[in-house]
Design a protein around this motif. Sequence first.
Motif, mmCIF file in Angstrom:
data_model
loop_
_atom_site.group_PDB
_atom_site.id
_atom_site.type_symbol
_atom_site.label_atom_id
_atom_site.label_comp_id
_atom_site.label_asym_id
_atom_site.label_seq_id
_atom_site.Cartn_x
_atom_site.Cartn_y
_atom_site.Cartn_z
ATOM 1 N N GLU A 97 0.826 -1.198 0.000
ATOM 2 C CA GLU A 97 0.000 0.000 0.000
ATOM 3 C C GLU A 97 0.864 1.253 0.000
ATOM 4 O O GLU A 97 1.870 1.330 0.699
ATOM 5 N N GLY A 98 0.453 2.249 -0.779
ATOM 6 C CA GLY A 98 1.102 3.551 -0.772
ATOM 7 C C GLY A 98 0.443 4.462 0.245
ATOM 8 O O GLY A 98 -0.575 4.125 0.864
ATOM 9 N N PRO A 99 0.984 5.669 0.448
ATOM 10 C CA PRO A 99 0.454 6.579 1.475
ATOM 11 C C PRO A 99 -0.991 7.008 1.225
ATOM 12 O O PRO A 99 -1.747 7.175 2.182
ATOM 13 N N PHE A 100 -1.371 7.159 -0.031
ATOM 14 C CA PHE A 100 -2.754 7.557 -0.296
ATOM 15 C C PHE A 100 -3.721 6.452 0.121
ATOM 16 O O PHE A 100 -4.742 6.725 0.763
ATOM 17 N N LEU A 101 -3.420 5.207 -0.220
ATOM 18 C CA LEU A 101 -4.315 4.105 0.131
ATOM 19 C C LEU A 101 -4.405 3.932 1.641
ATOM 20 O O LEU A 101 -5.472 3.613 2.171
ATOM 21 N N ARG A 102 -3.307 4.169 2.353
ATOM 22 C CA ARG A 102 -3.353 4.083 3.816
ATOM 23 C C ARG A 102 -4.291 5.143 4.393
ATOM 24 O O ARG A 102 -5.037 4.868 5.349
ATOM 25 N N MET A 103 -4.269 6.351 3.822
ATOM 26 C CA MET A 103 -5.180 7.389 4.299
ATOM 27 C C MET A 103 -6.625 7.061 3.943
ATOM 28 O O MET A 103 -7.547 7.337 4.720
ATOM 29 N N VAL A 104 -6.842 6.465 2.770
ATOM 30 C CA VAL A 104 -8.182 6.030 2.395
ATOM 31 C C VAL A 104 -8.726 5.048 3.430
ATOM 32 O O VAL A 104 -9.875 5.162 3.887
ATOM 33 N N ASN A 105 -7.903 4.083 3.812
ATOM 34 C CA ASN A 105 -8.347 3.084 4.783
ATOM 35 C C ASN A 105 -8.641 3.697 6.151
ATOM 36 O O ASN A 105 -9.587 3.296 6.840
ATOM 37 N N ARG A 106 -7.836 4.675 6.560
ATOM 38 C CA ARG A 106 -8.116 5.363 7.824
ATOM 39 C C ARG A 106 -9.461 6.076 7.766
ATOM 40 O O ARG A 106 -10.247 6.027 8.722
ATOM 41 N N ALA A 107 -9.708 6.744 6.644
ATOM 42 C CA ALA A 107 -10.964 7.477 6.495
ATOM 43 C C ALA A 107 -12.161 6.526 6.458
ATOM 44 O O ALA A 107 -13.224 6.823 7.021
ATOM 45 N N LEU A 108 -12.002 5.383 5.807
ATOM 46 C CA LEU A 108 -13.089 4.402 5.754
ATOM 47 C C LEU A 108 -13.377 3.809 7.128
ATOM 48 O O LEU A 108 -14.529 3.493 7.457
ATOM 49 N N ASN A 109 -12.332 3.660 7.937
ATOM 50 C CA ASN A 109 -12.490 3.039 9.262
ATOM 51 C C ASN A 109 -12.951 4.015 10.339
ATOM 52 O O ASN A 109 -13.304 3.593 11.436
ATOM 53 N N ASP A 110 -12.925 5.323 10.034
ATOM 54 C CA ASP A 110 -13.373 6.308 11.020
ATOM 55 C C ASP A 110 -14.135 7.418 10.299
ATOM 56 O O ASP A 110 -13.598 8.467 9.970
ATOM 57 N N ARG A 111 -15.410 7.161 10.072
ATOM 58 C CA ARG A 111 -16.242 8.103 9.316
ATOM 59 C C ARG A 111 -16.566 9.360 10.110
ATOM 60 O O ARG A 111 -17.081 10.329 9.561
#
Length: 263
Positions: A97-111
């Motif tokens: 995973e790159g940095p953008f995908l990691r931020m996507v996952n954080r955002a998905l996990n904490d709406r």
Amino acid sequence: REKLKEPSEQVYISFESLSEKEEEIIDVLNRYGNVLLVGPPGTGKTYTARRIARYIAGKEGEGWILIQASPSFEYENFVEGLKPVEAGGIINFKVVEGPFLRMVNRALNDRSRKFVVIIDEINRGNVSALLGELIYALEYRESPVIMPYSSRPLVVPRNLYIIATLNERDVSTVKIDQAILRRFPVIFFEPSREELENFLRSKGWEDGDINEVLEIFDKLNELTNNSLGHTYFFAENIGEFRRKLEYFIKPLLRLHFGIKELH
């Protein structure tokens, strides 16, 4: 605090010390999810992006990140890519995973929170290759697209904001195509005489010295077609300004604009 409304939720952001332009950028982000800050160097694009990210998302590295675009920084570094891994003398490739995908996952996990990705000087890279299928995903939030390496769906949530900056005077950079501009509403930054004067007065400069700097600022921007941002002229005192003029501004004028002498 001012209430900002989105299609599916509400978010509260403090405007206590934000400028009018920063409020405008936040409003655009709230409406569209993305924004492109465009202007010559020294106009405060990156500084403004970082301030807004702190207001929206809190601590750097947790709620927001800044990624510096470059010709060598591509989709594989940004979203996801393959990394060689050795095991028992055999080389295999692992999806990383790159940095953008990691931020996507954080955002998905904490709406309940807002997250921000800043892409600084986005036009220094190959923008279409850098974003890949994100060009679709950034416009159609919450709609999945398939990533090429993992074959997993990518969903960009509405609580993830993208702020990109672009130096419009850098002739070495590629043009931003129309597909990108459709997804990124643009806010322009210009060299500001008022911002410069306000800064110098806040540092306690004498009126005569302020007028000298403003006169140089006006003359150089007339010569360079408004290509020198006001932050180039920020200095604590007249001595520091003259050093910046000698070691930063004059070399820039000579190397980028062919201006060898100032009169």
